[in-house]
Write a protein that holds these residues in place. Structure first.
Motif, PDB file in Angstrom:
ATOM      1  N   GLY A  26      28.031 -28.258 -45.521  1.00 59.39           N
ATOM      2  CA  GLY A  26      29.028 -28.606 -44.523  1.00 59.39           C
ATOM      3  C   GLY A  26      29.876 -27.400 -44.150  1.00 59.39           C
ATOM      4  O   GLY A  26      29.892 -26.377 -44.838  1.00 59.39           O
ATOM      5  N   LYS A  27      30.624 -27.534 -43.065  1.00 56.71           N
ATOM      6  CA  LYS A  27      31.434 -26.418 -42.575  1.00 56.71           C
ATOM      7  C   LYS A  27      32.723 -26.243 -43.367  1.00 56.71           C
ATOM      8  O   LYS A  27      33.263 -25.138 -43.441  1.00 56.71           O
ATOM      9  CB  LYS A  27      31.773 -26.646 -41.092  1.00 56.71           C
ATOM     10  N   TYR A  28      33.214 -27.327 -43.974  1.00 55.09           N
ATOM     11  CA  TYR A  28      34.552 -27.244 -44.558  1.00 55.09           C
ATOM     12  C   TYR A  28      34.664 -26.261 -45.729  1.00 55.09           C
ATOM     13  O   TYR A  28      35.703 -25.579 -45.840  1.00 55.09           O
ATOM     14  CB  TYR A  28      35.042 -28.627 -44.993  1.00 55.09           C
ATOM     15  N   ARG A  83      37.407 -36.833 -42.941  1.00 58.74           N
ATOM     16  CA  ARG A  83      36.553 -35.991 -42.091  1.00 58.74           C
ATOM     17  C   ARG A  83      35.264 -36.723 -41.741  1.00 58.74           C
ATOM     18  O   ARG A  83      34.829 -36.737 -40.579  1.00 58.74           O
ATOM     19  CB  ARG A  83      36.212 -34.680 -42.818  1.00 58.74           C
ATOM     20  N   ARG A 122      34.018 -38.103 -37.851  1.00 58.03           N
ATOM     21  CA  ARG A 122      32.752 -37.719 -37.214  1.00 58.03           C
ATOM     22  C   ARG A 122      31.944 -38.945 -36.794  1.00 58.03           C
ATOM     23  O   ARG A 122      31.125 -38.868 -35.883  1.00 58.03           O
ATOM     24  CB  ARG A 122      31.913 -36.870 -38.179  1.00 58.03           C
ATOM     25  N   GLU A 160      26.940 -34.478 -41.831  1.00 56.67           N
ATOM     26  CA  GLU A 160      27.583 -33.687 -40.782  1.00 56.67           C
ATOM     27  C   GLU A 160      26.548 -33.090 -39.840  1.00 56.67           C
ATOM     28  O   GLU A 160      26.749 -33.074 -38.620  1.00 56.67           O
ATOM     29  CB  GLU A 160      28.416 -32.578 -41.418  1.00 56.67           C
ATOM     30  N   HIS A 161      25.435 -32.629 -40.385  1.00 56.69           N
ATOM     31  CA  HIS A 161      24.426 -31.943 -39.576  1.00 56.69           C
ATOM     32  C   HIS A 161      23.281 -32.867 -39.111  1.00 56.69           C
ATOM     33  O   HIS A 161      22.626 -32.578 -38.121  1.00 56.69           O
ATOM     34  CB  HIS A 161      23.830 -30.775 -40.359  1.00 56.69           C
ATOM     35  N   GLY A 218      27.648 -32.713 -46.155  1.00 51.57           N
ATOM     36  CA  GLY A 218      26.909 -31.716 -45.392  1.00 51.57           C
ATOM     37  C   GLY A 218      25.679 -32.295 -44.717  1.00 51.57           C
ATOM     38  O   GLY A 218      25.392 -32.000 -43.549  1.00 51.57           O
ATOM     39  N   THR A 250      33.474 -23.346 -46.129  1.00 46.33           N
ATOM     40  CA  THR A 250      33.720 -22.026 -45.553  1.00 46.33           C
ATOM     41  C   THR A 250      35.127 -21.936 -44.971  1.00 46.33           C
ATOM     42  O   THR A 250      35.830 -20.936 -45.129  1.00 46.33           O
ATOM     43  CB  THR A 250      32.688 -21.726 -44.453  1.00 46.33           C
ATOM     44  N   ILE A 251      35.546 -23.023 -44.313  1.00 41.58           N
ATOM     45  CA  ILE A 251      36.906 -23.069 -43.762  1.00 41.58           C
ATOM     46  C   ILE A 251      37.936 -23.000 -44.886  1.00 41.58           C
ATOM     47  O   ILE A 251      38.926 -22.259 -44.803  1.00 41.58           O
ATOM     48  CB  ILE A 251      37.104 -24.344 -42.924  1.00 41.58           C
TER      49      ILE A 251
END
Length: 260
Positions: free
Chosen positions: A246-248, A47, A51, A206-207, A203, A250-251
């Motif tokens: 990071g988003k993962y 991942r 990115r 990613e941001h 995280g 939550t996913i």
């Protein structure tokens, strides 16, 4: 509660219920857990690499073994290499848990030393060293790794895999010198990173800057190599970096709830 439901306590309870490694079921369960953990780390690195395309080049263990095998013999290499600019991050995942005595503070120094030497110094650190030497010798797809390259060896463990304090970092830094120290000043002291700490770095990048994933880990290890080691959270505090999630996670939670 989290650890009891899906952490090391459940792992050990299940493992000993099967009869440890002397029972084929115990060995199969242990190997399956190891594969799942390695796959989890590999997915995180993929991942992060996606990115940052094309800034970061991800090389897998299978690719390195296929490229460097001789007469059918596969070389000893780490699980992944992430190359970005002058930095070369070498990552090996090990599903290493503190045993029940060490986790509760009841283990003696001899038990602790034997565990660290067997798991890290005489196994993982030697794999990392072998990978560094092979990269320096052969390069990779036109990319050269010379005296300007900063090699950053790292081992990722579960959240309960090492004592989460600075003293364990100091101890590992001293122990690793006999294996990696003679490679030169362009190799940082190896870092032992828990999965949750690696998620924090994911995280942040990613941001705040996907292309900085390798560089920010390298800067942490350079700080620890040049002076007193610090934990990742302290490094981020000193660097003035915030820690967005990071988003993962939550996913992954949503995917788990759907399965349940």
């Amino acid at each position: 509660m989290l650890d009891r439901l899906c952490g090391s306590q459940l792992y050990w309870q299940t493992f000993f219920a099967f009869g440890t490694e002397k029972d084929p079921r115990g060995e199969q369960f242990s190997l399956a857990s190891n594969y799942v953990f390695e796959d989890t780390i590999g997915y995180l690195l993929r991942r992060a690499t996606r990115r940052a395309r094309p800034t970061i080049k991800l090389i897998t263990e299978r690719e390195m073994q296929q490229a460097w095998k001789q007469r059918g013999d596969k070389p000893s290499v780490c699980d992944w290499v992430l190359a970005s600019g002058k930095y070369c991050l070498l990552v090996d995942a090990t599903n290493h848990w503190l045993d029940e005595k060490a986790a509760q503070g009841f283990a003696d120094a001899e038990d602790y030393t034997a565990d660290l030497e067997d798991t890290f110094v005489r196994r993982k650190f030697l794999q990392l060293r072998s990978t560094i030497e092979l990269l320096a010798q052969h390069g990779w797809e036109g990319r050269t790794f010379d005296e300007q390259t900063v090699f950053v060896p790292m081992v990722v463990v579960p959240n309960g895999g090492i004592p989460p304090n600075v003293l364990s970092d100091v101890d590992l830094k001293l122990r690793s010198h006999s294996v990696l120290g003679e490679l030169g000043r362009f190799v940082t002291s190896p870092g032992i990173l828990t999965y949750s700490e690696l998620q924090v770095f994911e995280g942040v990048c990613e941001h705040r800057g996907p292309q900085l994933f390798v560089e920010i880990l390298a800067r942490w290890r350079l700080m620890c190599t040049g002076g007193m080691p610090v934990r990742p959270q302290t490094f981020l505090d000193v660097s003035g970096v915030d820690r967005p999630m990071g988003k993962y996670p939550t996913i992954a939670r949503s995917m788990l709830m759907q399965r349940l």
